[in-house]
Write a protein that holds these residues in place. Structure first.
Motif, short mmCIF file in Angstrom:
data_model
loop_
_atom_site.label_atom_id
_atom_site.label_comp_id
_atom_site.label_asym_id
_atom_site.label_seq_id
_atom_site.Cartn_x
_atom_site.Cartn_y
_atom_site.Cartn_z
N TYR A 225 -3.63 4.75 -1.28
CA TYR A 225 -4.43 5.26 -0.31
C TYR A 225 -4.26 6.78 -0.77
CZ TYR A 225 -5.74 1.05 2.32
OH TYR A 225 -6.36 -0.02 2.64
N THR B 105 -10.36 5.81 -8.29
CA THR B 105 -10.97 5.19 -6.59
C THR B 105 -12.37 4.86 -6.60
OG1 THR B 105 -11.25 7.55 -6.24
CG2 THR B 105 -8.98 6.73 -5.53
N GLY C 219 -6.04 11.57 -4.47
CA GLY C 219 -6.99 10.62 -4.30
C GLY C 219 -8.40 10.68 -4.74
N CYS D 185 -8.82 11.16 5.40
CA CYS D 185 -9.07 10.05 6.54
C CYS D 185 -10.15 9.21 5.99
CB CYS D 185 -9.71 10.90 7.60
SG CYS D 185 -8.31 12.01 8.40
N ARG E 6 -1.24 -0.86 -4.42
CA ARG E 6 -2.58 -0.10 -4.32
C ARG E 6 -2.05 1.13 -3.87
NH1 ARG E 6 -4.71 -1.93 0.86
NH2 ARG E 6 -2.98 -3.09 1.62
N ASP F 94 -11.07 6.49 0.40
CA ASP F 94 -10.19 7.07 -0.51
C ASP F 94 -8.94 6.03 -0.87
OD1 ASP F 94 -8.45 9.18 -1.66
OD2 ASP F 94 -8.32 10.22 0.10
N ALA F 95 -9.35 5.17 -1.66
CA ALA F 95 -8.38 4.08 -1.98
C ALA F 95 -8.50 3.71 -3.32
CB ALA F 95 -8.91 3.11 -1.16
N ALA G 256 0.77 -1.21 0.09
CA ALA G 256 -0.21 -0.04 0.13
C ALA G 256 0.79 1.40 0.02
CB ALA G 256 -0.85 -0.08 1.43
N TYR H 276 0.44 5.14 0.29
CA TYR H 276 -0.15 6.19 0.99
C TYR H 276 0.40 7.56 0.01
CZ TYR H 276 -1.90 3.52 4.41
OH TYR H 276 -2.59 2.36 5.28
N LYS I 92 -7.44 0.18 -5.72
CA LYS I 92 -6.90 -1.08 -5.92
C LYS I 92 -6.12 -1.38 -6.94
CE LYS I 92 -11.24 -3.42 -7.01
NZ LYS I 92 -12.35 -3.77 -6.38
N SER J 102 -11.89 6.01 4.32
CA SER J 102 -11.73 4.61 3.78
C SER J 102 -11.74 4.36 2.40
CB SER J 102 -11.72 3.61 4.70
OG SER J 102 -11.35 3.46 5.87
#
Ligand SMILES: Cc1ncc(COP(=O)(O)O)c(C=O)c1O
Length: 398
Positions: A320, A293, A284, A324, A318, A328-329, A278, A280, A331, A326
């Protein structure tokens, strides 16, 4: 905007801590030139795909004079830049205030609609105008599109027949039909089916039609999504249009958004932390990566590390995003050198359409630096060189 030879050069010079939009106006111009040369009708740029000023100016410089707008703000934007541009309000549902302002303040004379109620609103708010072009938005299959738009708009069957007749009676100017086969539509046959459906409705309604608008939906290239050459889409449209039951002088329109701008912008993000596979990153879901996303599209990626080269070994990652949430990801998977780590940058390509256009300020993020670069995009649907004979569109993987 500052100019650089490439995204890499921009990172070396700026070492950006916020997302960097690397914009390539030369690719917007190449796409516009190709469509203007090859499409046998008017090209209306769908402003929503990317309303950046540099995009609109590049299109205008190349000769695009028609704009598909979907809000009063888009009317104001285009009219403010280009006093002689032709605006077409192609959103089938508008507030009464928006219709009034578009007509009286911004000189918009073309309005889309998909209901009798909307027709009445347009007639009321333009106060008996005798210069309206009314475009009936038909509902068509989006089966071949990667992003479907069919649930929300479009009229079909007997309702379409009634609306075509009523709209025909309501305007002394032009009546048109439009549809949208869905965004990133991979199959030219989708336009054939939609045009044939339009033909059947026109015959059933017994109306004369002056405009056939084949909408947007023209594809770009993303990992796992390589469409046929763009020429195939236009060939199919021209072939079917020529046989349609419309007036001799009937005009053909298209409203490309994605296809004109997708390849022109990359977003360069910085890695703030790595946890296993992952990464960060500082952009995003609420920034410039909406489709990566929310609908898990893959985009081409490349490591940018100014001081040393990345590992030759590749691995799947992947992402992120910075907020804050979730959701906001992304894959992916995004294939990058296996030693990628905090402090590296990643160029994410093919983000000119529905990228910066979707960004918000959520969670205090949203800052971005914009630059211009002269380098090639990750992939292209159009000839590399503007001066080159347009010929058949190429699928150049850069
Ligand atoms: C009415 C209309 N026209 C054109 C477009 C542009 O579509 P695309 O970017 O797929 O070409 C859209 C996109 O939502 C649209 O709603």
């Amino acid at each position: 905007m500052d100019h650089f030879n490439s995204a890499h050069d921009a990172v070396v010079k700026l070492r950006p801590d916020v997302p960097l939009a690397v914009n390539r106006p030369h690719r917007v111009r190449a796409a516009a030139r190709w469509f203007l040369d090859e499409f046998e009708g008017d090209i209306l740029y769908a402003v929503k795909a990317n309303p950046s000023r540099w995009v609109l100016e590049a299109l205008w410089q190349e000769g695009v004079r028609h704009f598909d707008v979907a809000s009063v703000a888009e009317c104001a934007l285009v009219r403010g830049l280009f006093p002689t541009a032709t605006l077409a309000f192609m959103h089938p549902v508008k507030s009464r205030a928006a219709i009034r302002q578009a007509y009286f303040d911004y000189g918009c004379r073309t309005f889309a609609l998909d209901s009798l109620e909307e027709l009445q609103k347009i007639l009321d708010e333009t106060q008996g105008a005798d210069d309206l072009t009314l475009i009936v938005r038909l509902g068509v299959s989006n089966a071949d599109a990667n992003l479907k738009l069919e649930a929300k708009f479009g009229v079909a069957g007997d309702e379409a027949v009634t609306l075509l007749r009523r709209a025909r009676a309501a305007t002394q100017e032009d009546l048109g039909v439009s549809f949208h086969v869905g965004s990133q539509c991979m199959n030219p046959n989708a336009w054939r089916a939609a045009l044939q459906q339009a033909s059947r409705l026109i015959v059933q309604a017994g109306v004369t039609v002056d405009v056939v608008d084949v909408g947007g939906g023209f594809p770009s290239i993303y990992p796992g999504m390589t469409p046929p050459p763009m020429q195939h889409f236009l060939d199919e449209i021209h072939r079917v249009f020529d046989a349609m039951p419309v007036t001799m002088n009937c005009r053909l329109w298209a409203e490309p958004g994605r296809a004109l701008v997708a390849e022109a912008t990359s977003i360069v993000v910085k890695v703030d932390l790595r946890k296993g596979d992952a990464l960060y990153i500082n952009d995003g879901a609420y920034g410039n990566l909406f489709d990566a996303t929310h609908v898990h599209w893959q985009y081409p990626v490349a490591l940018i590390r100014p001081d040393r080269t990345g590992s030759a070994k590749l691995a799947d990652f992947r992402f992120y995003g910075p907020t804050c949430d979730s959701l906001d990801a992304a894959k992916g998977p995004f294939v990058l050198p296996s030693d990628i780590d905090e402090g590296d940058w990643i160029e994410i390509g093919m983000l000119g359409a529905y990228g910066v256009a979707m960004a918000t300020q959520f969670n205090g993020y949203g800052e971005r630096i914009d630059v211009v670069a002269e380098d090639a995009p990750h992939a292209s649907m159009f000839p590399k060189n503007l001066d080159q004979d347009a010929g058949p569109a190429c699928l150049a993987q850069a």
